[in-house]
Design an enzyme around this catalytic site. Sequence first.
Site, short mmCIF file in Angstrom:
data_model
loop_
_atom_site.label_atom_id
_atom_site.label_comp_id
_atom_site.label_asym_id
_atom_site.label_seq_id
_atom_site.Cartn_x
_atom_site.Cartn_y
_atom_site.Cartn_z
N ASN A 145 0.86 -1.18 0.00
CA ASN A 145 0.00 0.00 0.00
C ASN A 145 0.90 1.24 0.00
OD1 ASN A 145 -1.42 2.26 1.08
ND2 ASN A 145 -3.05 0.88 1.75
N HIS A 148 0.99 6.17 1.89
CA HIS A 148 1.74 7.12 2.71
C HIS A 148 2.88 7.82 1.98
CE1 HIS A 148 -0.99 6.43 5.80
NE2 HIS A 148 -0.68 5.17 5.93
N HIS A 181 -5.70 3.50 -1.40
CA HIS A 181 -7.03 3.78 -0.84
C HIS A 181 -7.42 5.18 -1.30
CE1 HIS A 181 -9.67 3.87 3.08
NE2 HIS A 181 -10.35 4.17 1.99
N ARG A 183 -9.57 7.83 -0.68
CA ARG A 183 -10.51 8.23 0.37
C ARG A 183 -11.40 9.37 -0.12
NH1 ARG A 183 -10.28 7.40 5.80
NH2 ARG A 183 -8.88 5.76 6.44
N ARG A 187 -7.19 12.57 1.34
CA ARG A 187 -6.10 13.04 2.21
C ARG A 187 -4.73 12.62 1.70
NH1 ARG A 187 -7.09 9.56 7.66
NH2 ARG A 187 -9.19 10.39 7.41
N GLU A 208 -8.59 0.25 -2.83
CA GLU A 208 -9.30 0.16 -1.55
C GLU A 208 -10.25 1.35 -1.49
OE1 GLU A 208 -6.35 -0.51 1.62
OE2 GLU A 208 -7.80 0.56 2.84
N THR A 239 -8.02 3.09 8.63
CA THR A 239 -9.20 2.23 8.73
C THR A 239 -9.21 1.56 10.11
OG1 THR A 239 -8.74 1.77 6.42
CG2 THR A 239 -10.48 0.49 7.44
N GLU A 289 -10.42 -9.77 3.04
CA GLU A 289 -9.12 -9.41 3.64
C GLU A 289 -9.36 -9.39 5.15
OE1 GLU A 289 -7.03 -5.91 2.18
OE2 GLU A 289 -6.05 -5.69 4.13
N HIS A 329 -3.22 -4.91 7.73
CA HIS A 329 -3.40 -3.77 8.64
C HIS A 329 -2.52 -3.91 9.86
CE1 HIS A 329 -4.96 -0.19 10.41
NE2 HIS A 329 -5.61 0.04 9.30
N1 PXP Z 1 -5.52 -3.33 4.43
C1 PXP Z 1 -6.47 -2.39 4.57
C2 PXP Z 1 -7.86 -2.76 4.25
C3 PXP Z 1 -6.16 -1.08 4.99
O1 PXP Z 1 -7.13 -0.18 5.16
C4 PXP Z 1 -4.81 -0.77 5.23
C5 PXP Z 1 -4.44 0.63 5.64
O2 PXP Z 1 -4.65 1.50 4.58
C6 PXP Z 1 -3.84 -1.77 5.05
C7 PXP Z 1 -4.23 -3.04 4.69
C8 PXP Z 1 -2.40 -1.53 5.30
O3 PXP Z 1 -2.20 -1.25 6.64
P1 PXP Z 1 -0.81 -0.72 7.15
O4 PXP Z 1 -0.58 0.60 6.48
O5 PXP Z 1 -0.99 -0.61 8.62
O6 PXP Z 1 0.21 -1.73 6.74
#
Ligand code: PXP
Length: 382
Positions: A145, A148, A181, A183, A187, A208, A239, A289, A329
């Site tokens: 992901n 960030h 994601h 959003r 953001r 996402e 999330t 997931e 997550h």
């Molecule tokens: N899976 C989902 C559904 C999420 O919402 C997120 C966070 O955006 C992640 C995985 C990845 O989580 P992390 O950034 O904590 O690794």
Amino acid sequence: MRKLKNICALIMKELGKSDHSVNIVLTDDTTIHKFNKKYRNIDKPTNVLSFPFAEGSEDDLATLPIYELGDILISVETASREATQLNQSLIHRLNWLIVHGFLHLIGYDHKRSSLDAERMFQKEKELLIKINKKRGFHMMQLAINVDHVATVRQARGVSEPDPVTAAAICELAGARGIVVHLREDRRHIQDKDVYLLRKTVKTKLNLEMGANKEIIDIALDVVPDMVTLVPEKRQELTTEGGLNVVDQKKKLAKVVKRFNKAGIPVSIFVDPDSKQIKASHDIGAHFVEIHTGRYCDAVSEIEIDKEFELIASAAEEAYQLGLVVNGGHGLDYQNTSRIAALETIEELSIGHAIISRSIFSGLETAVRDMLNIINNAQLQRF
Ligand code: PXP
């Protein structure tokens, strides 16, 4: 019990014993201790005891007109302790103990000689590999992901660092998917990022999203390789929990149907909860997931073990329902290994930990370090 029954049926089929019957008793340390003392004169509990219906070598037994293999006694208490020590799920440990017990019933005995021990060990490994293959398990993949990277960019409202470039580096380092994601409040990831990623991602683009109309329309226009439906609240930092599919079954069924019609498979981000998994299956999702956040946030060992077992059990359940199982997550360089050893999970989605480490190590190294953890965990499955 249902999960174990399915596994037993596979083991018996692999051993050519589908027409036989066997009794499997799941019990506690006190009971197995009594049996261990009475029949083996060993004054302590053990993990598994096998009582063949007839004695003899594998070849002798095969010639007998007997369709009763015998009894396998397993202490779930010991199995659970061993699973924790070995960083395995309880179901994985029970699976191994059942295989071990079955092999004793059909004449294997590791106590006879070192050669017999090696023979039994090889057969166990071969059987477990075959069963896993039959169950359709693959090597676990890593999807990254890159939200960030966009968070840092948005902090200045400029064009760097670019999540699209980050995605390409992740893929070159071995990631098998890219997740973003989009959003409602935009953001981090922006619409143009998603459209660009659609053109550049070579592995798999997983979008996402919350199930709201504006984002659904964008997703149907972009046509990612899959979408993951998540709950979305404006004030949350990230999330916070899985989607409550049970309470929104009708609405979500319609959303899933629209995506399925457009040829876009849907994953639903759910807590490790049987009801949510069944509901996701009912409404036609291809994937779930499983939310690993509570396991990652747990502090005491007891709590970590409890949360891990919930994930392992939910993943097994989803897998047996025919769903493809992902997880994610909060996973980082310390807590991922245990989750990566679960055969039932096909892909992990990891963001924050990898992007954070990349600030110090570079993105390619951060990805490779995580891939090493995932790959090593899988080598320890047997
Ligand atoms: N899976 C989902 C559904 C999420 O919402 C997120 C966070 O955006 C992640 C995985 C990845 O989580 P992390 O950034 O904590 O690794």
